[in-house]
Write a protein that holds these residues in place. Structure first.
Motif, PDB file in Angstrom:
ATOM      1  N   SER A 199      34.212 -18.680 -52.030  1.00 47.13           N
ATOM      2  CA  SER A 199      32.970 -18.110 -52.541  1.00 47.13           C
ATOM      3  C   SER A 199      31.973 -19.203 -52.883  1.00 47.13           C
ATOM      4  O   SER A 199      32.353 -20.276 -53.365  1.00 47.13           O
ATOM      5  N   HIS A 200      30.707 -18.907 -52.670  1.00 43.44           N
ATOM      6  CA  HIS A 200      29.593 -19.836 -52.967  1.00 43.44           C
ATOM      7  C   HIS A 200      30.034 -21.310 -52.856  1.00 43.44           C
ATOM      8  O   HIS A 200      29.989 -22.069 -53.815  1.00 43.44           O
ATOM      9  N   PHE A 201      30.424 -21.666 -51.641  1.00 36.90           N
ATOM     10  CA  PHE A 201      30.938 -23.011 -51.344  1.00 36.90           C
ATOM     11  C   PHE A 201      29.859 -24.055 -51.647  1.00 36.90           C
ATOM     12  O   PHE A 201      28.759 -23.991 -51.117  1.00 36.90           O
TER      13      PHE A 201
ATOM     14  N   ALA B  78      27.900 -10.898 -48.461  1.00 40.24           N
ATOM     15  CA  ALA B  78      29.338 -11.170 -48.532  1.00 40.24           C
ATOM     16  C   ALA B  78      29.839 -11.443 -49.949  1.00 40.24           C
ATOM     17  O   ALA B  78      31.054 -11.527 -50.166  1.00 40.24           O
ATOM     18  N   HIS B  79      28.915 -11.584 -50.885  1.00 44.16           N
ATOM     19  CA  HIS B  79      29.357 -11.931 -52.238  1.00 44.16           C
ATOM     20  C   HIS B  79      28.368 -11.397 -53.269  1.00 44.16           C
ATOM     21  O   HIS B  79      27.312 -11.977 -53.495  1.00 44.16           O
ATOM     22  N   GLY B  80      28.702 -10.279 -53.878  1.00 52.17           N
ATOM     23  CA  GLY B  80      27.815  -9.693 -54.881  1.00 52.17           C
ATOM     24  C   GLY B  80      28.576  -9.249 -56.118  1.00 52.17           C
ATOM     25  O   GLY B  80      29.814  -9.321 -56.170  1.00 52.17           O
TER      26      GLY B  80
ATOM     27  N   ASN C  32      33.718  -9.682 -57.010  1.00 50.00           N
ATOM     28  CA  ASN C  32      33.961 -11.104 -56.745  1.00 50.00           C
ATOM     29  C   ASN C  32      34.221 -11.934 -58.004  1.00 50.00           C
ATOM     30  O   ASN C  32      34.066 -11.461 -59.121  1.00 50.00           O
ATOM     31  N   CYS C  33      34.622 -13.165 -57.779  1.00 49.15           N
ATOM     32  CA  CYS C  33      34.817 -14.154 -58.854  1.00 49.15           C
ATOM     33  C   CYS C  33      35.839 -13.680 -59.887  1.00 49.15           C
ATOM     34  O   CYS C  33      35.769 -14.056 -61.059  1.00 49.15           O
ATOM     35  N   GLY C  34      36.781 -12.846 -59.449  1.00 52.56           N
ATOM     36  CA  GLY C  34      37.822 -12.369 -60.356  1.00 52.56           C
ATOM     37  C   GLY C  34      37.406 -11.186 -61.199  1.00 52.56           C
ATOM     38  O   GLY C  34      38.197 -10.667 -61.977  1.00 52.56           O
TER      39      GLY C  34
ATOM     40  N   THR D 289      37.941 -16.558 -53.246  1.00 48.93           N
ATOM     41  CA  THR D 289      38.125 -17.317 -54.478  1.00 48.93           C
ATOM     42  C   THR D 289      36.897 -18.091 -54.930  1.00 48.93           C
ATOM     43  O   THR D 289      36.254 -18.778 -54.146  1.00 48.93           O
ATOM     44  N   HIS D 290      36.590 -17.919 -56.209  1.00 48.93           N
ATOM     45  CA  HIS D 290      35.707 -18.846 -56.911  1.00 48.93           C
ATOM     46  C   HIS D 290      36.656 -19.946 -57.379  1.00 48.93           C
ATOM     47  O   HIS D 290      37.496 -19.733 -58.245  1.00 48.93           O
ATOM     48  N   LEU D 291      36.537 -21.108 -56.770  1.00 50.84           N
ATOM     49  CA  LEU D 291      37.504 -22.178 -56.965  1.00 50.84           C
ATOM     50  C   LEU D 291      37.656 -22.562 -58.443  1.00 50.84           C
ATOM     51  O   LEU D 291      36.727 -22.422 -59.227  1.00 50.84           O
TER      52      LEU D 291
ATOM     53  N   SER E   4      24.891 -13.483 -51.893  1.00 51.67           N
ATOM     54  CA  SER E   4      23.846 -13.680 -52.909  1.00 51.67           C
ATOM     55  C   SER E   4      24.410 -14.121 -54.251  1.00 51.67           C
ATOM     56  O   SER E   4      23.740 -14.801 -55.011  1.00 51.67           O
ATOM     57  N   ASP E   5      25.639 -13.695 -54.571  1.00 48.77           N
ATOM     58  CA  ASP E   5      26.184 -13.861 -55.915  1.00 48.77           C
ATOM     59  C   ASP E   5      25.309 -13.130 -56.928  1.00 48.77           C
ATOM     60  O   ASP E   5      25.326 -13.446 -58.113  1.00 48.77           O
ATOM     61  N   GLY E   6      24.543 -12.153 -56.466  1.00 56.16           N
ATOM     62  CA  GLY E   6      23.615 -11.446 -57.355  1.00 56.16           C
ATOM     63  C   GLY E   6      23.864  -9.951 -57.379  1.00 56.16           C
ATOM     64  O   GLY E   6      24.628  -9.414 -56.579  1.00 56.16           O
TER      65      GLY E   6
ATOM     66  N   LEU F 207      37.906 -20.500 -62.735  1.00 53.71           N
ATOM     67  CA  LEU F 207      37.166 -21.271 -63.741  1.00 53.71           C
ATOM     68  C   LEU F 207      37.129 -20.521 -65.067  1.00 53.71           C
ATOM     69  O   LEU F 207      36.937 -21.100 -66.117  1.00 53.71           O
ATOM     70  N   TYR F 208      37.313 -19.199 -64.985  1.00 51.58           N
ATOM     71  CA  TYR F 208      37.030 -18.338 -66.132  1.00 51.58           C
ATOM     72  C   TYR F 208      38.304 -17.884 -66.856  1.00 51.58           C
ATOM     73  O   TYR F 208      39.377 -17.812 -66.266  1.00 51.58           O
ATOM     74  N   VAL F 209      38.118 -17.494 -68.110  1.00 50.71           N
ATOM     75  CA  VAL F 209      39.170 -16.838 -68.889  1.00 50.71           C
ATOM     76  C   VAL F 209      39.265 -15.378 -68.424  1.00 50.71           C
ATOM     77  O   VAL F 209      38.234 -14.723 -68.259  1.00 50.71           O
TER      78      VAL F 209
HETATM   79 ZN   LIG Z   1      31.590 -17.021 -58.646  1.00 56.71          ZN
END
Ligand SMILES: [Zn+2]
Length: 503
Positions: free
Chosen positions: A245-247, A60-62, A89-91, A214-216, A399-401, A186-188
């Motif tokens: 994402s990755h809670f 669900a998250h790669g 993911n993560c923007g 969302t990556h919070l 996985s976030d991988g 969190l990111y620029v």
């Molecule tokens: Zn993330």
């Protein structure tokens, strides 16, 4: 045609595993039969050896957006039984690209050796399809990429025209098949976005019935505020599906906030907002090492950070500041997880403290060598909270991988790349013993959230994405010392009717 026999089917629903023969025809499932299917030659028959046949797992998250172009075999994923990954993911997505963000992304993905010469989702998609990857990629449009395509990486307030252009580009990506919007607040430059910007973009997502992943903004000190912010934007925009994402609860001081975060989520679910979460089954995270930098560095993009670190005096100042601001034992909690710089890539897996007597200087040297590719792994999550999060009925594995080749061509990584999905299933089986529920988390649950109407179930007409696994042995032995160790207990992976992995 392929016939699968001598196995138990966990079909993606809560139905207990049952004996059946499965027949595929081309890329789809043709029959599920509790009687033996006759007339199929032995050469087209797979003997399941009494194992479980499940729908191919959905990660669900790669982040395989570019990795899969470089290595379409998708080893790290298909060896875990993953046949679909939600990417972008993560923007961070591979589109839209313009002169304002292309150089930045080429730097970020430099080690994959791909030229990022497309502009929109359709062109990127065509490029990926031409590689015929073993793993199916489903894309979100990343807010950071989108914002940078229109306004670059600075934090100047947006003009009305820029915001309208972002809406237009997002709408075009969703029209072309992207499944929603992801943020990495969190990111620029995503962190510079205000409520109006995000709500307006989410209205576009709502009109397309897409997902907001969302990556919070904060997963630690500001966790509760960040969950509340997410839910508020969903309500204001009318977006119906929210994926956190990755809670996690990052940092020991925040471990006690899990109850509050779950309460916010479940109140929203009660109010019919479809909030779901994903999680990798590890207590070390991984992200760009540059996230440890203090202000004003935290508002700079990678290209700018590396440019500034060319100046000796600046490097010295930053080193001194890190020495002052971080307690000595902090560096035992941070591991160098990845770097493309020749001096550092062989040292991945070690903590910063292990890499030298002067950790602050070591970190600055790693960043100066190649800011974009330097990733850190950060300890700071709680094992008990991890267990509770994974037990949530609406938590799925992510996985976030990246999809990475077994030969290590693209360097080191977090063990989650080769292990997160298999390990998640193992842990759920150990916790509940419920095979159907463990399979559901990695199949029909993400398929429903991300609107994959042909996936996540073993039913005639559905895509022939399948995994054969041994419930006693499915797991991941990968760790930071040997992150590319394949998952165990996977017998066979089938993507669109094609066997892409056999143990
Ligand atoms: Zn993330």
């Amino acid at each position: 045609m392929l016939r699968f026999t001598n196995l138990w089917v966990a079909d993606g629903t809560i139905k207990p595993p049952f004996r059946a023969d499965i027949l595929t025809d081309g890329s789809t499932i043709a029959a599920v039969s509790t009687e033996k299917i006759a007339g199929i030659p032995a050469s087209d028959t797979v003997d399941g050896g009494g194992m479980i046949l499940a729908p191919g797992f959905i990660d669900a998250h790669g982040h395989s957006d570019i990795a899969l172009l470089a290595a379409p075999e998708g080893d790290s994923k298909i060896m875990q039984g993953v046949t679909t990954e939600i990417a972008g993911n993560c923007g961070l997505s591979a589109f839209p690209l313009t002169g304002l963000n292309r150089e930045h992304l080429e730097k970020l993905y430099a080690n994959y050796g791909q030229s990022l010469d497309w502009s929109d989702y359709t062109e990127y998609r065509a490029r990926l399809r031409a590689k015929d990857p073993a793993l199916r990629l489903v894309c979100l449009c990343g807010h950071n990429t989108l914002r940078a395509a229109v306004c670059g990486y600075g934090n100047a307030p947006l003009t009305g025209g820029q915001l309208a252009e972002m809406e237009r580009l997002l709408g075009a990506a969703l029209d072309a098949g992207a499944k929603g919007l992801s943020t990495g607040l969190l990111y620029v430059p995503g962190k510079f976005a205000d409520r109006e910007e995000l709500v307006r973009l989410l209205r576009v997502v709502a009109a397309h019935r897409g997902v907001y992943a969302t990556h919070l903004r904060s997963e630690g000190n500001g966790l509760l505020e960040s969950v509340a912010e997410t839910l508020e934007y969903a309500r204001l925009s009318g977006v119906g599906k929210v994926q956190i994402s990755h809670f996690k609860t990052a940092g020991k001081a925040n471990w006690s906030k899990l109850d509050g975060a779950i309460r916010l989520i479940e109140d929203a679910r009660h109010d019919r907002l479809d909030v779901t979460v994903d999680r990798y089954p590890y207590i070390e995270s991984m992200t760009q090492l540059s996230v440890i930098l203090p202000p004003p560095w935290d508002d700079l993009d990678d290209v700018e950070i590396q440019k500034r670190l060319r100046i000796t005096e600046t490097r010295e100042q930053l080193t001194e500041e890190l020495r002052r601001s971080r307690p000595a034992d902090y560096w035992e909690q941070v591991r160098l997880a990845a770097s493309s710089a020749p001096r550092w890539c062989g040292k991945c897996g070690k903590t910063i403290a292990e890499l030298g007597d002067d950790p602050a200087r070591t970190v600055v040297e790693i960043l100066a060598a190649d800011t974009a590719s330097a990733c850190g792994a950060f300890r700071g999550m709680d094992e008990a909270n991890l267990k509770r999060i994974m037990a949530l009925d609406y938590c799925m594995p992510g996985s976030d991988g990246n999809a990475l080749p077994l030969d290590g061509a693209f360097g080191s990584t977090h063990p989650r790349a080769f292990g997160a999905i298999a390990k998640f299933i193992r842990r759920r089986l150990d916790e509940s013993g419920d095979i159907s529920d463990a399979v559901r988390r990695a199949t029909s649950l993400p398929a429903e959230v991300f609107d994959l109407s042909d996936r996540g179930r073993i039913t005639p007409g559905y895509s022939a994405d399948l995994v054969l696994f041994d419930p006693d042995n499915i797991n991941s032995p990968a760790d930071f010392a040997a992150p590319r160790t394949p998952a165990s207990g996977i017998g066979l992976t089938v993507t669109r009717g094609r066997i892409v992995f056999r143990a």
